[in-house]
Scaffold this motif. Sequence first.
Motif, mmCIF file in Angstrom:
data_model
loop_
_atom_site.group_PDB
_atom_site.id
_atom_site.type_symbol
_atom_site.label_atom_id
_atom_site.label_comp_id
_atom_site.label_asym_id
_atom_site.label_seq_id
_atom_site.Cartn_x
_atom_site.Cartn_y
_atom_site.Cartn_z
ATOM 1 N N PHE A 116 0.848 -1.192 0.000
ATOM 2 C CA PHE A 116 0.000 0.000 0.000
ATOM 3 C C PHE A 116 0.887 1.248 0.000
ATOM 4 O O PHE A 116 1.888 1.303 0.721
ATOM 5 N N THR A 117 0.501 2.250 -0.762
ATOM 6 C CA THR A 117 1.136 3.553 -0.603
ATOM 7 C C THR A 117 0.437 4.297 0.534
ATOM 8 O O THR A 117 -0.637 3.904 0.983
ATOM 9 N N GLY A 118 1.055 5.384 0.977
ATOM 10 C CA GLY A 118 0.417 6.243 1.957
ATOM 11 C C GLY A 118 -0.609 7.154 1.298
ATOM 12 O O GLY A 118 -0.587 7.377 0.081
ATOM 13 N N VAL A 119 -1.505 7.686 2.103
ATOM 14 C CA VAL A 119 -2.569 8.575 1.629
ATOM 15 C C VAL A 119 -2.006 9.972 1.371
ATOM 16 O O VAL A 119 -1.083 10.423 2.056
ATOM 17 N N TYR A 137 8.400 8.058 0.219
ATOM 18 C CA TYR A 137 8.119 6.694 0.673
ATOM 19 C C TYR A 137 7.286 5.951 -0.374
ATOM 20 O O TYR A 137 7.568 4.799 -0.726
ATOM 21 N N ASN A 138 6.270 6.614 -0.896
ATOM 22 C CA ASN A 138 5.401 5.989 -1.885
ATOM 23 C C ASN A 138 6.157 5.587 -3.141
ATOM 24 O O ASN A 138 5.902 4.513 -3.720
ATOM 25 N N GLU A 139 7.072 6.429 -3.600
ATOM 26 C CA GLU A 139 7.847 6.081 -4.795
ATOM 27 C C GLU A 139 8.704 4.842 -4.537
ATOM 28 O O GLU A 139 8.851 3.981 -5.413
ATOM 29 N N HIS A 140 9.254 4.733 -3.353
ATOM 30 C CA HIS A 140 10.000 3.518 -2.993
ATOM 31 C C HIS A 140 9.081 2.300 -3.032
ATOM 32 O O HIS A 140 9.446 1.248 -3.568
ATOM 33 N N VAL A 141 7.894 2.436 -2.452
ATOM 34 C CA VAL A 141 6.962 1.307 -2.401
ATOM 35 C C VAL A 141 6.537 0.898 -3.802
ATOM 36 O O VAL A 141 6.448 -0.305 -4.118
ATOM 37 N N ARG A 142 6.285 1.862 -4.663
ATOM 38 C CA ARG A 142 5.912 1.537 -6.048
ATOM 39 C C ARG A 142 7.041 0.761 -6.739
ATOM 40 O O ARG A 142 6.796 -0.205 -7.467
ATOM 41 N N GLY A 143 8.275 1.189 -6.508
ATOM 42 C CA GLY A 143 9.411 0.490 -7.102
ATOM 43 C C GLY A 143 9.554 -0.924 -6.566
ATOM 44 O O GLY A 143 9.839 -1.864 -7.319
ATOM 45 N N ILE A 144 9.363 -1.081 -5.250
ATOM 46 C CA ILE A 144 9.443 -2.408 -4.628
ATOM 47 C C ILE A 144 8.387 -3.335 -5.221
ATOM 48 O O ILE A 144 8.668 -4.488 -5.564
ATOM 49 N N ALA A 145 7.165 -2.832 -5.344
ATOM 50 C CA ALA A 145 6.083 -3.634 -5.909
ATOM 51 C C ALA A 145 6.418 -4.064 -7.338
ATOM 52 O O ALA A 145 6.216 -5.224 -7.717
ATOM 53 N N ALA A 146 6.940 -3.150 -8.142
ATOM 54 C CA ALA A 146 7.265 -3.458 -9.534
ATOM 55 C C ALA A 146 8.401 -4.473 -9.629
ATOM 56 O O ALA A 146 8.346 -5.400 -10.450
ATOM 57 N N ARG A 147 9.425 -4.312 -8.798
ATOM 58 C CA ARG A 147 10.580 -5.216 -8.888
ATOM 59 C C ARG A 147 10.263 -6.632 -8.440
ATOM 60 O O ARG A 147 10.886 -7.594 -8.896
ATOM 61 N N HIS A 148 9.316 -6.771 -7.527
ATOM 62 C CA HIS A 148 9.072 -8.089 -6.947
ATOM 63 C C HIS A 148 7.702 -8.670 -7.313
ATOM 64 O O HIS A 148 7.303 -9.686 -6.758
ATOM 65 N N GLY A 149 7.016 -8.043 -8.245
ATOM 66 C CA GLY A 149 5.743 -8.580 -8.694
ATOM 67 C C GLY A 149 4.660 -8.564 -7.640
ATOM 68 O O GLY A 149 3.796 -9.442 -7.615
ATOM 69 N N ALA A 150 4.702 -7.557 -6.764
ATOM 70 C CA ALA A 150 3.668 -7.418 -5.737
ATOM 71 C C ALA A 150 2.506 -6.596 -6.277
ATOM 72 O O ALA A 150 2.673 -5.748 -7.163
ATOM 73 N N VAL A 153 -2.027 -1.390 -3.737
ATOM 74 C CA VAL A 153 -3.186 -0.529 -3.491
ATOM 75 C C VAL A 153 -2.652 0.891 -3.345
ATOM 76 O O VAL A 153 -2.001 1.216 -2.352
ATOM 77 N N ASP A 154 -2.893 1.709 -4.348
ATOM 78 C CA ASP A 154 -2.335 3.060 -4.371
ATOM 79 C C ASP A 154 -3.300 4.022 -3.677
ATOM 80 O O ASP A 154 -4.127 4.669 -4.319
ATOM 81 N N MET A 155 -3.178 4.120 -2.374
ATOM 82 C CA MET A 155 -4.068 5.002 -1.617
ATOM 83 C C MET A 155 -3.826 6.471 -1.946
ATOM 84 O O MET A 155 -4.732 7.295 -1.798
ATOM 85 N N TRP A 156 -2.616 6.830 -2.371
ATOM 86 C CA TRP A 156 -2.332 8.205 -2.769
ATOM 87 C C TRP A 156 -3.243 8.622 -3.907
ATOM 88 O O TRP A 156 -3.671 9.773 -3.986
ATOM 89 N N ALA A 157 -3.562 7.686 -4.796
ATOM 90 C CA ALA A 157 -4.407 7.989 -5.954
ATOM 91 C C ALA A 157 -5.899 7.901 -5.647
ATOM 92 O O ALA A 157 -6.718 8.290 -6.482
ATOM 93 N N MET A 158 -6.263 7.420 -4.464
ATOM 94 C CA MET A 158 -7.681 7.305 -4.103
ATOM 95 C C MET A 158 -8.160 8.658 -3.568
ATOM 96 O O MET A 158 -8.134 8.927 -2.364
ATOM 97 N N ARG A 159 -8.592 9.504 -4.460
ATOM 98 C CA ARG A 159 -8.928 10.879 -4.094
ATOM 99 C C ARG A 159 -10.071 10.961 -3.086
ATOM 100 O O ARG A 159 -10.185 11.940 -2.343
#
Length: 259
Positions: A116-119, A137-150, A153-159
Amino acid sequence: MTNRLVCLGDSFTEGVGDDDPTAPNGVRGWADRVAEVLGARDPEFRYANLAIRGKLLPQVLAEQVEPALAMVPDLVTLYAGGNDLMRPKVDVDALTDAYEGTVERLRASGARVVLFTGVDGVEDALFRTIRGRVAIYNEHVRGIAARHGALLVDMWAMRQLRDRRLWAADRLHLNALGHTEIAIELLGLLGIEHDLTPARLGPRPRLSPRERRAENLRWSREHAMPWVQRRLRGESSGDALSPKRPTLEPAGSAFSPHN
């Protein structure tokens, strides 16, 4: 097919803000809602929730990962770091390095992993002060998810989460409506049909400056000051608590007190 779900993290995953006196630890939350939907589809489904409010990311990794792996889950959710980001000083790079190592271990076990990203706290005075570090922090999490196939849930984008009517009175935790939004997002990510309904709140009410000041003073007295006092004493809101669901159990028991 998912039949062994284990959820790791802090208050967000425990369900704080979504009060339910019939639930373990007195809270329900998005994870219980997801488990209920999955359990209704498969009588063999089992669910554990090791999250405890107030935990920092290093504590979550040190205390919850090994018990989770021992359960041989096929789906793991992991969110931690929000409490760390609220501290006066935090090394986001070091924090997410440890996070990535854990995601790698979880994926190596064969489990699917949900992160999950942060809000985005742009519309809240408290969260706006740490918006920059949350974005990093969110950019790190997005990269981690992409590198490891996770899954992510992008809460930052949930307006919709910017609407304070989805948040509890403490302004730190989602309420029942907010937790339902997270459950809907995660179930959609998994491709699972459900009958959960998103909030339809209509236009936001407008507060006068006087009403806003009164509301802020009440929040400071009832929520902010107790939080600061706990920090000064070196205490956490979760110090006296155990995981709400420490072992895999049928989802139907998710809402029956057992501790």
